[in-house]
Write a protein that holds these residues in place. Structure first.
Motif, short mmCIF file in Angstrom:
data_model
loop_
_atom_site.label_atom_id
_atom_site.label_comp_id
_atom_site.label_asym_id
_atom_site.label_seq_id
_atom_site.Cartn_x
_atom_site.Cartn_y
_atom_site.Cartn_z
N TYR C 91 0.86 -1.18 0.00
CA TYR C 91 0.00 0.00 0.00
C TYR C 91 0.90 1.23 0.00
O TYR C 91 2.10 1.14 0.21
CB TYR C 91 -0.95 0.03 1.20
N GLN C 92 0.27 2.36 -0.26
CA GLN C 92 1.04 3.60 -0.28
C GLN C 92 1.27 4.02 1.17
O GLN C 92 0.33 4.20 1.94
CB GLN C 92 0.26 4.67 -1.04
N PHE C 93 2.52 4.15 1.55
CA PHE C 93 2.84 4.44 2.94
C PHE C 93 2.77 5.94 3.21
O PHE C 93 2.03 6.41 4.06
CB PHE C 93 4.23 3.88 3.26
N ILE C 94 3.54 6.68 2.46
CA ILE C 94 3.56 8.14 2.62
C ILE C 94 3.41 8.76 1.24
O ILE C 94 3.97 8.27 0.26
CB ILE C 94 4.87 8.63 3.27
N ASP C 95 2.66 9.83 1.18
CA ASP C 95 2.40 10.47 -0.10
C ASP C 95 2.27 11.97 0.17
O ASP C 95 1.19 12.48 0.41
CB ASP C 95 1.11 9.88 -0.69
N VAL C 96 3.40 12.65 0.18
CA VAL C 96 3.39 14.09 0.45
C VAL C 96 4.20 14.76 -0.64
O VAL C 96 5.43 14.66 -0.66
CB VAL C 96 4.00 14.42 1.82
N GLY C 97 3.52 15.43 -1.54
CA GLY C 97 4.24 16.10 -2.61
C GLY C 97 5.03 15.07 -3.39
O GLY C 97 4.54 14.01 -3.78
N ARG C 98 6.31 15.38 -3.56
CA ARG C 98 7.15 14.47 -4.30
C ARG C 98 7.56 13.26 -3.48
O ARG C 98 8.02 12.25 -4.00
CB ARG C 98 8.40 15.25 -4.73
N PHE C 99 7.43 13.40 -2.17
CA PHE C 99 7.89 12.33 -1.28
C PHE C 99 6.86 11.22 -1.26
O PHE C 99 5.94 11.20 -0.46
CB PHE C 99 8.11 12.88 0.12
N GLN C 100 6.99 10.30 -2.21
CA GLN C 100 6.04 9.22 -2.35
C GLN C 100 6.74 7.92 -2.00
O GLN C 100 7.65 7.51 -2.70
CB GLN C 100 5.53 9.15 -3.78
N PRO C 102 5.97 4.02 -1.35
CA PRO C 102 5.08 2.87 -1.21
C PRO C 102 5.68 1.90 -0.22
O PRO C 102 6.90 1.87 -0.01
CB PRO C 102 5.09 2.28 -2.62
N LEU C 163 13.31 3.79 2.43
CA LEU C 163 12.59 4.05 3.67
C LEU C 163 12.06 2.75 4.27
O LEU C 163 12.11 2.56 5.49
CB LEU C 163 11.44 5.03 3.43
N THR C 220 13.32 11.01 -4.99
CA THR C 220 12.71 9.70 -4.76
C THR C 220 13.61 8.90 -3.83
O THR C 220 14.79 9.22 -3.67
CB THR C 220 12.53 8.93 -6.08
N THR C 222 13.00 5.30 -3.86
CA THR C 222 12.92 3.91 -4.28
C THR C 222 14.25 3.49 -4.89
O THR C 222 14.98 4.31 -5.45
CB THR C 222 11.83 3.70 -5.34
#
Lengths: 566, 100, 648
Positions: C91-100, C102, C163, C220, C222
């Motif tokens: 699932y998507q863990f954090i999604d803030v602006g560019r800081f994505q 999963p 992360l 990113t 990843t």
């Protein structure tokens, strides 16, 4: 239901509860000690039910919140003092919503945790119980809840100011009359500090009004109108300072912090939770809402200074926390450190930093709240706040030690627990703009490990001290008080997205109002590499999971919108 | 010809006498009389200026002052009498409990 | 393991790999985390109710995870080499602006190696622990923590972004903290646990700063995104990222200068030492470096730093291992030293990554075997760990002796056991690096091999041979089967793992797409390997002369300065204390003082000044009516005067 006055109702319920408590027979009413205990129990039950009902109302409201909708929702605006353009205006954006949620979640927990505090249940040995009534303590707690909701919900600067200052009154008495140790000193210090800041803010509030009348306009205190006010940079600087100092004292930002350890130590654990968990957040909330939105260029002018103060606060609070001998004082100093991180996140002006900071406000309230509450339970057993009086508690009270450890680990931002997400967001947001500040602040996580684990080691592990050998474990009421916090700490640590999705749009708008944008990475990864995985030939039909997740969140918001319009 | 300046001069003289009396005398009654003297010096100045400007304002205020002075004497003498009853002294220096 | 044999004179970096969606069995890779996590939740939340059957759950979960790992591995073998990297997003863990970020899992050749090691060796150690901890009233809690560790460790190696790796990284740190301090009623255990966590935290700061730097530079975190963007970054940035990752690796893998916690970590129950502080967690640093190969490939400076850290630590650990009388601490020094080898190999770049992993896997078998053997002995000797009180145990504990002996032969590199196959390529590759640095690193590795032969022989002789030196209160005999079987399996692994991995370049061909391909080695016998073997034989002779023929005193002799230093962990703690702890304590005291007297003092003195001046000013209120009148008069005169002045 979309026109239902959610915020007003939610804010009024605790007030009604307080009035009901006020109408119950008091201490002086005739009756045996058993009767008196029954009356006190009734008061506590009323407080608990009231806070739970408020929680229910706010949750019902939050479910209808539309993350993609207008900035302020559930708004209501009525004239209050038309001569001065003062309104009763309430409404929430994502930031205020999560903070209200946080406050009303904490309230029943605090009521449960404070069950026996007035009778001296958590006092150190030799400290007589406050000679005050149970009634007034819980009534004040509920009044405080009304003000908490009001202060976060107000969208009129004057109304905000009224709540901001009025919050001091119940808290002053909760510390000064019901606290322990140097409670009078602490309460007066708290009051004077806050008043000083509040008065500076009052000057700025009045000045804002005066500037809003320039050009022949009808003056106003409405936030939505004031944020369109064009002020000269010089004026912005001064008004920014007026607001900021008030909020910095409230937060507290280094070097305005010294009231907090005294107040938190003197307050009963439950009151300390409200003090550190909610009242402090009013300061950081004010910075984010008012300082940035109303005075963008003032904020930009002072940003370097505030960042320096924040970083000092992070490290200083942590170092001083390491040196404390008193559990409650130690926790208070950790809060100074954490509040430094929050202000840092706010003023680095990146969406990661500010989202992280807002999330941190919530998470910090739960983590530190849990620490205070569990420490309070421990104190109520051993009758001492000194760390050196404990040792080996884990062997006799494993649940108490376990929950304390989880709360402590949350305080040191362990991944998987809620504060990690917020702390990392703050730090990463800081790093994109101010590397040095981020590096120094990150060093704080070592200090966090030292102060938490050293305290844990000294209190909970090692040979069992004779005084704690018969310490009972947490049970019943205490478990009910702690369990929700621990659950929230874990759930929000594993799956923070719902809260982030509420906060993020609001922060984005704040950033726009503050004329700031996120820095762009100098060497961005190619889009293909960040978009996710390449679909296998046989499974090309499957969209990437990221896209799916986004689509899913959109669907949710669409359904929410439909539901709210229905 | 008696000019306004003469009235003013007289008023000043009366005021100074009154002020000095208030400062140097201990007997409360005398202090009272001196206060009256100062008030009357002010009254004199008011009336003189009223006459000079051919207006009625000053005279009006003089009446106000008299009324206030009369009220003050009533209250003041009552207090004095009770103090004298209690301490057998009319000296203002003896009544010094309200301090610090 | 299929795939063509790459042959090249120069090492080849791994090409940027395309990652595909996980399908079939692999699509359920979340189960790898779910099994041990469920175990931990049941055992820790279930409380005393689960006491009677908890350990079965605790053992079943790693076994299930291992079974799943094998299935996923089999499925992977079905794909062509370039299609083996699979990932999925939970699932998507954090999604803030560019800081994505999963919460994504990546099953590729590298992570599957670790999955099999962690769940396989982990399962064996769990089984062993059923017997080892059978008398402990808190056995259920122990298994809860162990399962928690497995979950975190699997997240560490499976995460498809830094992360998630970091989350696992700190998670294993927590599990390590809980398990080192498992017997927390002992002060020493509680202190050791805290020390381990804090030392790890220092490393974690490096790792988290590295992640932040990646995000600031590339937008990113990843693996795919970072590796795709890293060639465009400046050399300084890449080196900085590399060094920060190295700091993280030093903390977790107990490399100099963050080594001091590992020896104290032996306070934990022995299965913990075997699983966490030998086979898996401490090797996470090596995983991090190898996983970040595309970064390190671009920065020879950072690579050299990695290799130097590895070389220094391998000597450091080996020297400490020579002087310790506590069997677990001797083995801990050895662990440090062996991880030094892996770090050294990883620091050699594509020429060494594969060998680092090969040694890591083989080490997982023989070191776990050694620790379980030590645990078996400790279990029978009433928690005695001083080797000076052992001796002659070979006769009473034959299975332990054989399994321990096989692992011993493996670690010192006797052909054809594992260590020979996996250690020599590292020494060889170090010399092959060329230049002064290559010669120095190679020499260090050679010397280390010799010292390894010495200290391991010493352990072997002091424990199993010579006169019995234990007193009559203990009656050692062979451990129950639940403990011996895992030891036997591990001993078999110690014998064959190295050969299986290295002969025919199996691991090399398997991992090549991820780690790059080293230059082909010609034959198994290299001159450095022969020299190493000769050194080991000499070291064996010396050790035999010192410990095999002479009687071993029950109390340790004074020893030479080197021995004394090694006994004190080469003053690692003293340095930490002198450089960090004492100044830290002073800083703390100073800050507390400053806070009370400085910051708060300022506030209080302001209050005192206000109070003081009002105290003086109130004296004006003297109670003399005539003085009030005078001040009124003066005030009036001043007022009039001021008015006049202004008018003029």
């Amino acid at each position: 239901m979309s026109n239902f006055p959610w915020l007003t109702v939610a804010g009024a319920i605790p007030l009604v509860g307080a009035v009901v408590i006020g109408m119950t027979p008091g201490r002086s009413a005739p009756g045996s000690p058993a009767d008196r205990r029954a009356r006190d129990l009734l008061v506590k039950q009323i407080a608990l039910v009231t806070s739970l009902v408020t929680l229910g109302i706010i949750i019902a409201m939050a479910v209808q919140y539309n993350t993609g909708g207008p900035r302020f929702q559930f708004t209501q605006t009525y004239q209050w003092i038309p001569q001065f353009g003062v309104h009763y205006a309430v409404g929430v954006d994502g930031i205020a919503l999560v903070l209200i949620l946080m406050s009303v979640v904490l309230m029943p927990v605090v009521v449960l945790a404070s069950w026996n505090d007035v009778e001296g249940g958590s006092n150190p040995a030799g400290e007589p119980p406050a000679r005050r009534s149970v009634k007034s303590y819980f009534a004040m707690m509920l009044v405080l809840e009304t003000m908490m909701i009001g202060v976060f919900a107000a969208t009129d600067v004057f109304l905000f100011y009224v709540f901001f200052e009025a919050m001091l009154i119940p808290m002053y008495f909760m510390i000064g009359s019901f606290g322990v140790g140097q409670r009078q000193y602490a309460a007066v210090k708290f009051l004077l500090y806050s008043l000083l800041g509040g008065l500076l803010m009052l000057v700025a509030v009045i000045a804002l009004y005066v500037y809003s009348t320039h050009g022949g306009h009808q003056g106003t205190f409405l936030f939505t109108q004031l944020s369109h006010l064009s002020l000269s940079p010089t004026v912005q600087k001064w008004l920014f300072l007026g607001f900021f100092i008030a909020f910095a004292i409230k937060a507290p930002l280094w070097p305005f912090h010294t009231w907090l350890p005294d107040a938190a130590t003197a307050a009963q654990p439950g009151a300390a939770v409200l003090l550190v968990g909610v009242l402090d957040k009013v300061g950081t909330f004010g910075m984010l809402r008012y300082c940035l939105d109303l005075f963008p260029s003032g904020a930009h002018f002072f940003t370097p200074l505030i960042i320096v103060l924040s970083v000092i606060g992070v490290l200083y609070g942590a170092v001083v926390a390491i040196g404390q001998r008193d559990i409650k004082r130690l926790i208070a100093y950790t809060s100074v450190s954490h509040m430094g991180l929050i202000t840092l996140g706010i003023f680095v002006m990146t969406s990661q930093g500010q989202t992280g900071a807002t999330l941190y406000m919530v998470n910090h309230a739960f983590a530190t709240g849990a620490l205070f509450i569990i420490a309070g339970f421990m104190i109520s057993r051993r009758r001492s706040t000194l760390i050196s009086d404990y040792g080996g508690v884990q062997s006799v009270a494993p649940i108490l030690a376990g929950t304390f450890l989880i709360a402590g680990l949350a305080s040191l931002a362990l991944p998987g627990l809620s504060t990690f997400v917020s702390e990392f967001l703050v730090l990463v947001g800081t790093f994109t703009r101010y590397e040095a500040a981020a590096i120094l602040a990150t060093a704080g996580i070592i200090l966090a490990a030292i102060y938490i684990l050293w305290m844990y080691q000294r209190t909970m592990t090692g040979p069992i001290k004779p005084e704690v050998a018969k310490m009972p474990d947490l049970k019943g009421r205490e478990l009910w008080a702690v369990a929700p916090l621990i659950a929230l700490i874990i759930v929000l640590g594993v799956y923070p997205k719902p809260i982030i999705d509420i906060i993020n749009p609001a922060v984005t708008k704040t950033l726009v109002e503050a004329h700031s944008t996120n820095p762009v990475p100098p060497h961005p990864a190619p889009a293909a590499a960040t978009a996710g995985t390449t679909s296998d030939v046989r499974h090309r039909a499957r969209a990437s999971h990221v896209a799916q997740a986004q689509a899913a969140s959109k669907r949710v918001s669409v359904t929410l919108r439909q539901r709210s319009s229905a | 010809m008696v000019s306004p300046a003469h009235f003013i001069a007289l008023s000043v003289i009366l005021f100074v006498i009154g002020a000095v009396g208030v400062l140097v005398r201990r007997n409360a009654i005398v202090v009272f009389m001196c206060v009256e003297l100062m008030l009357n010096a002010a009254n004199l100045a008011f009336v003189a200026f009223a006459r000079m400007h051919n207006g009625l304002d000053g005279q009006l205020i003089a009446f106000f002052v008299m009324v206030v002075a009369a009220a003050e004497v009533v209250v003041g003498l009552a207090i004095l009498t009770s103090i004298f009853r209690a301490r057998r002294s009319a000296s203002v220096d003896d009544a010094n409990l309200m301090k610090y | 393991m299929t795939g063509s044999v790459h042959s090249a004179l120069m090492p080849q970096a791994a090409a940027a790999l395309t990652t595909y969606h996980a399908t079939g069995i692999q699509d359920a890779a979340g189960l790898l985390l779910a099994f041990p996590l469920a175990g931990a939740a049941i055992l820790l939340l279930g409380g005393k109710r689960t006491n009677s059957w908890g350990h079965y759950v605790g053992v079943a979960m790693p076994l299930l995870a291992f079974a799943y790992g094998v299935a996923a591995y089999v499925q992977m073998l079905g794909y062509p080499a370039a299609h083996r990297s699979r990932e999925l997003t939970l699932y998507q863990f954090i999604d803030v602006g560019r800081f994505q970020v999963p919460l994504g899992l990546q099953l590729d050749q590298l992570s599957i190696c670790f999955v099999l090691l962690i769940t396989g060796v982990g399962s064996l150690i769990h089984i062993f622990a059923v017997g080892y901890m059978s008398h402990d009233p808190e056995r259920r809690r122990f298994f809860g923590y162990m399962n928690l560790f497995l979950a975190a460790m699997l997240l560490l190696v499976l995460g498809n972004n830094y992360l998630a790796l970091y989350a696992g990284w700190e998670g294993v740190g927590l599990a390590s903290y809980l398990l080192i301090g498992f017997w927390q009623y002992k002060d020493s255990a509680a202190v050791a646990a805290k020390k381990a966590f804090i030392a790890n935290r220092v490393g974690d700061v490096g790792l988290s700063l590295g992640i932040m730097l990646m995000f600031a530079q590339f937008g990113t975190v990843t693996f795919q995104g970072v590796f795709a963007a890293v060639p465009s970054a400046s050399h300084g940035v890449v080196t900085a990222i590399g060094l920060l990752l190295l700091l993280g690796a030093c903390g977790k893998s107990a490399q100099v200068p963050l080594q001091s916690w590992l020896l104290d970590a032996m306070e934990g129950p022995t299965p913990v030492s075997a699983l966490i502080h030998a086979a898996t967690m401490v090797t996470a640093g090596v995983y991090l470096i190898v996983r970040s190969a595309p970064i390190f490939d671009l920065t020879p400076d950072a690579r050299l730093a990695v290799a130097i850290v590895g070389a220094v630590t391998l000597l450091f650990g080996a020297i400490i291992g020579c002087a310790k009388d506590d069997i677990k601490k001797a083995l801990a020094g050895s662990t440090m030293s062996q991880i030094g080898y892996m770090m050294l190999a990883a620091g050699l770049g594509p020429a060494g990554y594969v060998f680092a992993i090969a040694h890591l896997l083989a080490h997982g078998f023989f070191k776990a075997g050694l620790f379980l053997g030590a645990g078996s002995i400790k279990h029978e000797m009433n928690e005695e760990v001083d080797m000076r009180r052992f001796g002659g145990l070979a006769k009473v504990m034959p299975i332990t002796w054989v399994t321990f002996g096989l692992a011993y032969l493996a670690i010192i590199g006797i052909p054809p056991l594992s260590g020979f196959f996996t250690k020599d390529p590292i020494i060889d590759a170090a010399f092959a690096k060329g230049g002064t640095s290559g010669a120095l690193l190679g020499t260090a590795a050679l010397i280390g091999a010799g010292i390894t032969g010495f200290y391991m022989t010493r352990v072997m002789l002091m424990t199993f041979h010579g006169e019995r030196r234990w007193d009559d209160t203990v009656h050692p005999h062979e451990a129950p089967p639940v403990m011996t079987w895992p030891m036997i399996v591990l001993a078999i692994g110690s014998v064959f793992a190295g050969g299986l991995l290295i002969v025919d370049n199996r691991l090399l061909n398997f991992l090549g797409p991820v780690t790059g391909v080293p230059p082909t080695r010609h034959g198994l016998w290299t001159w450095s390997g022969i020299v190493a073997l000769a050194l080991v034989v000499v070291a064996f002779g010396i050790a035999y002369a010192l410990y095999g023929r002479r009687e071993i005193p029950v109390t340790a002799p004074a020893g030479s300065p080197v021995t004394v230093a090694a006994r004190k962990d080469l003053y690692g703690d003293a340095i930490n204390e002198g450089l960090l702890m004492r100044p830290g304590q002073w800083l703390t005291r100073l800050s507390v003082f400053f806070d009370n007297r400085g910051v708060d003092g300022l506030v209080n003195s302001l209050a005192a000044a206000t109070g003081g001046s009002s105290g003086r000013l109130r004296k004006l209120q003297s109670g003399f009516v005539r003085s009030y009148a005078l001040s009124m008069l003066v005030g009036g005169v001043l007022l009039v005067g001021a008015l006049l002045l202004v008018r003029l």
